[in-house]
Design an enzyme around this catalytic site. Structure first.
Site, PDB file in Angstrom:
ATOM      1  N   ASP A  20      29.749  -7.412  38.973  1.00 51.81           N
ATOM      2  CA  ASP A  20      29.049  -6.248  39.507  1.00 51.81           C
ATOM      3  C   ASP A  20      29.895  -5.571  40.584  1.00 51.81           C
ATOM      4  OD1 ASP A  20      26.841  -6.645  37.911  1.00 51.81           O
ATOM      5  OD2 ASP A  20      25.611  -7.553  39.482  1.00 51.81           O
ATOM      6  N   TYR A  80      22.466 -43.244  46.123  1.00 52.48           N
ATOM      7  CA  TYR A  80      21.511 -44.289  45.713  1.00 52.48           C
ATOM      8  C   TYR A  80      22.203 -45.640  45.517  1.00 52.48           C
ATOM      9  CZ  TYR A  80      17.526 -41.151  45.226  1.00 52.48           C
ATOM     10  OH  TYR A  80      16.504 -40.286  45.483  1.00 52.48           O
ATOM     11  N   GLU A 118      30.502 -12.167  35.457  1.00 52.49           N
ATOM     12  CA  GLU A 118      29.474 -12.578  36.425  1.00 52.49           C
ATOM     13  C   GLU A 118      28.153 -12.967  35.764  1.00 52.49           C
ATOM     14  OE1 GLU A 118      28.734  -9.932  39.730  1.00 52.49           O
ATOM     15  OE2 GLU A 118      26.780 -10.786  40.140  1.00 52.49           O
TER      16      GLU A 118
END
Lengths: 360, 360
Positions: free
Chosen positions: A240, A93, A188
């Protein structure tokens, strides 16, 4: 303060300026950013650039990009000198006031920013540019030293947040650390992090807990890296037990990714090792599992064939083959089957008796 | 502490037990959870249940669900009594030890949890069940009172986080607050939050900054709600100027959603009002924009036609029509065009001179 970067910017700009004074075509050099320009060395621990460089010369065709590169360097200089930061979106911007050098799309400004980052061989946070997203929560035996609005040191004690946590800022370059913790656990899921915080696990274990919230963001990885370097303590990943956890999360944390190789030296945590959940844990702890999905199997086989990290570590090859043979994946929270505090009272203490057995 | 819930659980279970002793079929009652059972009253400010109830009677066909409901109630009772929490995923894994009443899929356990939540007309955090994800960062003039591991009050001063922030925990029911702030700003993006933190905006403005990070999570909404109730200060939303910001983020924060109506009374922030970015801001501040995407136009037209909240507020209808006519959307960070501190030095002070003009 990242003054060396400031010096590099001024030197590069001065080179361009001197060329123009001598009526020569100004040039800028930057590394080629592609997998073809990358090498994996297990000793170094992350994907490295092998040195191919491209040249940006000022011509009729490159005048806009050349000007944009210089404007972006000037913006970076202003940010560093003013102790300010700009997000990638804000930088885009800001360019709206650069006249003909303005960017039409953020993709263009991101590319120029990446080029400059690679040119100076720093991560863009050192240039004053910050990502949009952050992520990463911290609890435990760590004091973060930030600065207050007068620039004075501000100590943030991460043992004093109750059920809450310290949220890692988007830019972490200026942070300092004090800690007597013995190790860091990078977790995680927010759920497991909250479980360990709930039981004040960090207190007895004398450690620092960091929630990555899935694939760790740049800010989170850089924070862990700076913390591990500074404190010289090990980092254990607890994710996991599936290919996503093994490669998208753990491998990215430890060794980095292929398509941003010029950054890996800043963002990787080569000393990280893998606490769990391993396929062997499923057997040892009789954990409830889910069948591997097709995408899991594909990801695992891809890793065996193509991932330089996996190809260098036979332990990982064995673990992946074991997972494929068992045909199941497992989640961190599966330990809840044995009671909500099982992970704190049994699993983690048992595992942490022998970190040398962790997967590399 | 949520002792009333404990009493409700014991009463409901006792009812089942007494029915069995009298050799009658035990029953449980819970509200129907669907849009057809919802009313919007602007005075109340959130979607309310209108009272249709379903009955779960113990029969051969319902025996498993009935048993699961009772086991889930028992788990909730244990959690509350033990001052513990369980994530939805953990609750599912705990059920693996319930013999024939175990859940095969988490969807089943989530449904039973939702039923119980509706039955007792509390949010599941009050039952000790927490969501997986959290989210929500806080900086500014607020002291959060949590508890340490001995149950003693622990004060967390949100003015003392430097460039970082206080990360809202997954469960916020137990938190207390102290603050002399004049208002709360709930911010969509982490980037804008970091911008305001960087300038210590909360200091001069005497306010509390909360980063929602997109659509606010349950924990984040509940935190804002409890904070606003307790402190009796206004909440101003500052989000992107597009239909996603208007409806998915702001409308959800203020009035809730249709498909979880039994929860809206806990999670909505009816006193919230809309600071910006409005379509009129685009004109007043000459902001750079992007064309509306098809999905934006569809979402806006849907809202005009079907959203009970929009139908009650002509100001919102006018704003949406103005946006559709202009054909553009705008981002929070577009203010950077006028300089990085424009949002802090010009936009927010100008807007906050007249909060009564905010969109409702």
């Amino acid at each position: 303060m990242p003054k060396p970067v400031l010096k590099k910017i001024v030197e590069e700009a001065d080179g361009v300026y001197q060329s123009i004074l001598k009526r020569r075509k100004p040039r800028m050099h930057m590394p080629v950013r592609a997998l073809a320009n990358v090498r994996y060395s297990p000793k170094v621990g992350y994907f490295e650039l092998i040195g191919k460089r491209k040249e940006r010369t000022l011509t009729v065709g490159t005048v806009k990009t050349f000007a944009q590169s210089l404007k972006m360097m000037a913006l970076s200089k202003d940010l560093i000198q003013g102790d300010d930061i700009a997000s990638k979106r804000e930088a885009y911007y800001i360019s709206k006031n650069w006249g003909d050098a303005r960017f039409d799309e953020q993709e263009e400004s991101d590319t120029v920013m990446d080029d400059i980052e690679a040119m100076f061989e720093v991560n863009r946070e050192q240039l004053g540019f910050i990502p949009e997203e952050h992520g990463g929560e911290v609890a435990g035996r760590l004091t973060v030293i930030d600065r207050d609005d007068k620039g004075k040191p501000l100590a943030i004690d991460c043992t004093r947040f109750g059920s809450g946590a310290y949220s890692i800022p988007i830019s972490v370059e200026h942070l300092k650390f004090e800690s007597h913790a013995k190790f860091i656990i990078a977790i995680e899921t927010a759920g497991m992090f909250q479980r360990l915080v709930k039981h004040n696990y960090w207190k007895d274990a004398n450690c620092i807990l960091i929630s990555m919230g899935g694939v760790p963001t740049r800010a989170c990885r850089r924070f862990i890296r700076r913390l591990a370097d500074k404190m010289r303590i090990p980092v254990y990943a607890f994710v996991d037990g599936d290919p996503y956890g093994y490669f998208n999360i753990y491998r990215t944390l430890k060794a980095g990714s292929g398509n941003a190789a010029h950054l890996n030296q800043f963002f990787c945590v080569p000393i990280a090792s893998f606490l769990g959940v391993t396929p062997q844990d499923v057997i040892d702890y009789k954990l409830p599992t889910h069948p591997l999905k097709d995408v899991d199997i594909k990801r695992a086989k891809d890793a065996l064939r193509n991932d330089p990290f996996v190809k260098h570590h036979t332990e990982w090859q064995a673990a992946i083959n074991q997972m494929l043979k068992m045909g199941v994946r497992v989640e961190q929270q599966a330990f809840a089957k044995h009671g909500l505090d099982f992970v704190v009272k049994d699993y983690l203490p048992a595992k942490l008796k022998n970190p040398k057995k962790f997967l590399p």
